[in-house]
Write a protein that holds these residues in place. Structure first.
Motif, PDB file in Angstrom:
ATOM      1  N   VAL A  23      40.378  34.917  48.359  1.00 19.79           N
ATOM      2  CA  VAL A  23      39.471  34.461  49.409  1.00 19.79           C
ATOM      3  C   VAL A  23      40.274  33.527  50.298  1.00 19.79           C
ATOM      4  CG1 VAL A  23      37.398  33.101  49.921  1.00 19.79           C
ATOM      5  CG2 VAL A  23      37.406  34.686  47.980  1.00 19.79           C
ATOM      6  N   ASP A  24      40.300  33.818  51.607  1.00 21.00           N
ATOM      7  CA  ASP A  24      41.145  33.019  52.494  1.00 21.00           C
ATOM      8  C   ASP A  24      40.441  31.728  52.910  1.00 21.00           C
ATOM      9  OD1 ASP A  24      39.402  33.613  54.594  1.00 21.00           O
ATOM     10  OD2 ASP A  24      40.760  35.029  55.568  1.00 21.00           O
ATOM     11  N   ASP A  25      41.130  30.921  53.715  1.00 24.30           N
ATOM     12  CA  ASP A  25      40.602  29.614  54.079  1.00 24.30           C
ATOM     13  C   ASP A  25      39.428  29.687  55.044  1.00 24.30           C
ATOM     14  OD1 ASP A  25      42.397  28.386  52.424  1.00 24.30           O
ATOM     15  OD2 ASP A  25      43.791  27.774  54.008  1.00 24.30           O
ATOM     16  N   GLU A  26      39.106  30.868  55.536  1.00 27.36           N
ATOM     17  CA  GLU A  26      37.908  31.064  56.363  1.00 27.36           C
ATOM     18  C   GLU A  26      36.722  31.535  55.526  1.00 27.36           C
ATOM     19  OE1 GLU A  26      37.964  30.172  59.550  1.00 27.36           O
ATOM     20  OE2 GLU A  26      40.046  29.581  59.174  1.00 27.36           O
ATOM     21  N   GLY A  27      36.946  31.721  54.227  1.00 25.54           N
ATOM     22  CA  GLY A  27      35.881  32.198  53.362  1.00 25.54           C
ATOM     23  C   GLY A  27      35.768  33.703  53.300  1.00 25.54           C
ATOM     24  N   ARG A  28      36.722  34.413  53.889  1.00 23.56           N
ATOM     25  CA  ARG A  28      36.690  35.873  53.896  1.00 23.56           C
ATOM     26  C   ARG A  28      37.344  36.422  52.626  1.00 23.56           C
ATOM     27  NH1 ARG A  28      39.740  36.821  59.509  1.00 23.56           N
ATOM     28  NH2 ARG A  28      41.197  35.528  58.306  1.00 23.56           N
ATOM     29  N   LEU A  29      36.839  37.573  52.189  1.00 22.36           N
ATOM     30  CA  LEU A  29      37.428  38.237  51.036  1.00 22.36           C
ATOM     31  C   LEU A  29      38.686  38.976  51.464  1.00 22.36           C
ATOM     32  CD1 LEU A  29      36.911  38.924  47.991  1.00 22.36           C
ATOM     33  CD2 LEU A  29      35.887  41.063  48.806  1.00 22.36           C
ATOM     34  N   VAL A  30      39.779  38.739  50.764  1.00 22.63           N
ATOM     35  CA  VAL A  30      41.041  39.420  51.042  1.00 22.63           C
ATOM     36  C   VAL A  30      41.173  40.577  50.052  1.00 22.63           C
ATOM     37  CG1 VAL A  30      43.543  39.217  51.200  1.00 22.63           C
ATOM     38  CG2 VAL A  30      42.082  37.280  51.857  1.00 22.63           C
ATOM     39  N   VAL A  31      41.359  41.781  50.587  1.00 17.94           N
ATOM     40  CA  VAL A  31      41.456  42.966  49.744  1.00 17.94           C
ATOM     41  C   VAL A  31      42.757  43.697  50.040  1.00 17.94           C
ATOM     42  CG1 VAL A  31      38.946  43.219  49.590  1.00 17.94           C
ATOM     43  CG2 VAL A  31      40.205  44.421  51.389  1.00 17.94           C
ATOM     44  N   ALA A  32      43.197  44.449  49.053  1.00 23.28           N
ATOM     45  CA  ALA A  32      44.404  45.268  49.195  1.00 23.28           C
ATOM     46  C   ALA A  32      44.018  46.723  49.012  1.00 23.28           C
ATOM     47  CB  ALA A  32      45.447  44.860  48.159  1.00 23.28           C
ATOM     48  N   GLY A  33      44.435  47.544  49.954  1.00 22.91           N
ATOM     49  CA  GLY A  33      44.147  48.964  49.878  1.00 22.91           C
ATOM     50  C   GLY A  33      44.938  49.724  50.906  1.00 22.91           C
ATOM     51  N   ALA A  34      45.278  50.954  50.612  1.00 28.56           N
ATOM     52  CA  ALA A  34      46.036  51.814  51.522  1.00 28.56           C
ATOM     53  C   ALA A  34      47.343  51.159  51.957  1.00 28.56           C
ATOM     54  CB  ALA A  34      45.191  52.176  52.743  1.00 28.56           C
ATOM     55  N   GLY A  35      47.958  50.426  51.024  1.00 28.06           N
ATOM     56  CA  GLY A  35      49.262  49.844  51.297  1.00 28.06           C
ATOM     57  C   GLY A  35      49.258  48.598  52.152  1.00 28.06           C
ATOM     58  N   THR A  36      48.096  47.982  52.357  1.00 28.65           N
ATOM     59  CA  THR A  36      48.043  46.784  53.185  1.00 28.65           C
ATOM     60  C   THR A  36      46.991  45.828  52.654  1.00 28.65           C
ATOM     61  OG1 THR A  36      47.820  45.965  55.457  1.00 28.65           O
ATOM     62  CG2 THR A  36      46.322  47.710  54.780  1.00 28.65           C
ATOM     63  N   GLU A  37      47.070  44.572  53.086  1.00 24.95           N
ATOM     64  CA  GLU A  37      46.058  43.582  52.766  1.00 24.95           C
ATOM     65  C   GLU A  37      45.321  43.195  54.042  1.00 24.95           C
ATOM     66  OE1 GLU A  37      47.422  40.131  50.726  1.00 24.95           O
ATOM     67  OE2 GLU A  37      48.093  41.223  48.940  1.00 24.95           O
ATOM     68  N   TYR A  38      44.015  42.980  53.934  1.00 26.94           N
ATOM     69  CA  TYR A  38      43.247  42.565  55.096  1.00 26.94           C
ATOM     70  C   TYR A  38      42.031  41.775  54.626  1.00 26.94           C
ATOM     71  CZ  TYR A  38      40.618  46.812  53.846  1.00 26.94           C
ATOM     72  OH  TYR A  38      39.921  47.780  53.171  1.00 26.94           O
ATOM     73  N   ALA A  39      41.448  41.009  55.547  1.00 30.24           N
ATOM     74  CA  ALA A  39      40.312  40.153  55.216  1.00 30.24           C
ATOM     75  C   ALA A  39      39.014  40.792  55.663  1.00 30.24           C
ATOM     76  CB  ALA A  39      40.481  38.788  55.878  1.00 30.24           C
ATOM     77  N   VAL A  40      37.982  40.624  54.845  1.00 30.71           N
ATOM     78  CA  VAL A  40      36.654  41.151  55.130  1.00 30.71           C
ATOM     79  C   VAL A  40      35.707  39.969  55.292  1.00 30.71           C
ATOM     80  CG1 VAL A  40      34.755  42.564  54.266  1.00 30.71           C
ATOM     81  CG2 VAL A  40      37.125  43.219  53.788  1.00 30.71           C
ATOM     82  N   ALA A  41      35.027  39.893  56.442  1.00 28.71           N
ATOM     83  CA  ALA A  41      34.143  38.765  56.707  1.00 28.71           C
ATOM     84  C   ALA A  41      32.702  39.046  56.327  1.00 28.71           C
ATOM     85  CB  ALA A  41      34.221  38.370  58.181  1.00 28.71           C
TER      86      ALA A  41
END
Length: 263
Positions: A230-248
């Motif tokens: 979980v990043d400092d904005e409160g978003r969930l950080v996920v890993a998939g399809a070879g990359t990481e990204y945040a979900v708000a």
């Protein structure tokens, strides 16, 4: 016996020096505590009911519980200058602290707004709904306290009674939740060190981190990924399809044994 909430006792415990609460409105029955708190638009005024008949969850879901079996409350709090996205997460921490204090029940948090009981198959005991308003953030929550299995709407839900904590005082639980909520809100509204302490506490309590999840996002798409933080904005950080990204935003389902559960 399912006793009504005691407005005088709640007021005496909460509207006191050192606490921010300005008043407690106890309704025998109410459509939605969130709607009432938003209508009042008075920061730190508590709205609680013995029977909510038109409760709203995330994504417009409706729900109801039998009278005097739950803690159902809402309050408008000032929006922190930094960390508005953390309010549902901090509220989860407040509920978790209160359940341990009053019911002796250990719980974990499912990003972004559910409290689960790991010892009861990770069933949901509390849901949280935070809504941004011009005057602040309406924080609403519902805790299943005294329901038996037949009184719960879905098998993935549970109650404190079913978890072995019978005869829990709803008055004490209301006071404990709000006392801890005020503390976590103050930390979110404080300096960098205080906010970092909230972030660390949530990450430690979050059951979603490290799990395979299904993300139900806008447009009906479902993505499979692994929650890694979980990043400092409160978003969930996920890993998939070879990359990481945040979900708000969006529904998150924990995946277990090849099947999806805990919606």
């Amino acid at each position: 016996m399912r006793e009504p909430l005691d407005r005088e006792a709640l007021h005496e415990a909460l509207v006191t020096p050192g606490q921010p609460w300005t008043g407690v409105d106890v309704h025998p029955e109410l459509g939605s505590t969130n709607l009432e708190a938003g209508r009042l638009a008075e920061p730190w005024r508590v709205v609680v009911t013995d029977h909510q008949v038109a409760g709203r969850g995330r994504l417009g879901r409706a729900w109801d519980t039998p009278a005097r079996t739950s803690v159902t409350l809402s309050v408008l709090v000032p929006a922190p200058d930094r960390g508005r996205g953390w309010m549902p997460l901090a509220t989860g921490l407040a509920v978790r602290d209160a359940l341990a204090e009053v019911a002796g029940v250990e719980s974990g948090l499912k990003w972004p707004n559910d409290v689960l009981l790991p010892a009861d198959g990770e069933r949901k005991v509390c849901g949280i709904l935070c809504e941004l308003q011009p005057a602040g953030i309406v924080v609403g929550l519902g805790i299943n306290v005294d329901q038996d299995r037949a009184e719960l709407p879905v098998d993935t839900a549970t109650s404190l009674r079913l978890a072995g904590a019978a005869e829990v005082s709803r008055d004490r639980l209301v006071v404990a939740v709000l006392t801890h909520l005020a503390r976590w809100h103050a930390a979110l509204s404080g300096g960098a060190q205080d906010r970092a302490a909230v972030h660390a506490a949530y990450r430690k309590a979050c059951l979603t981190i490290g799990r395979e999840v299904e993300l139900h996002v806008a447009g009906g798409d479902v993505r499979r990924a692994r929650a890694v933080g979980v990043d400092d904005e409160g978003r969930l950080v996920v890993a998939g399809a070879g990359t990481e990204y945040a979900v708000a935003a969006g529904d998150v389902v924990h995946v277990r044994s090849g099947t999806a559960d805990t919606p």
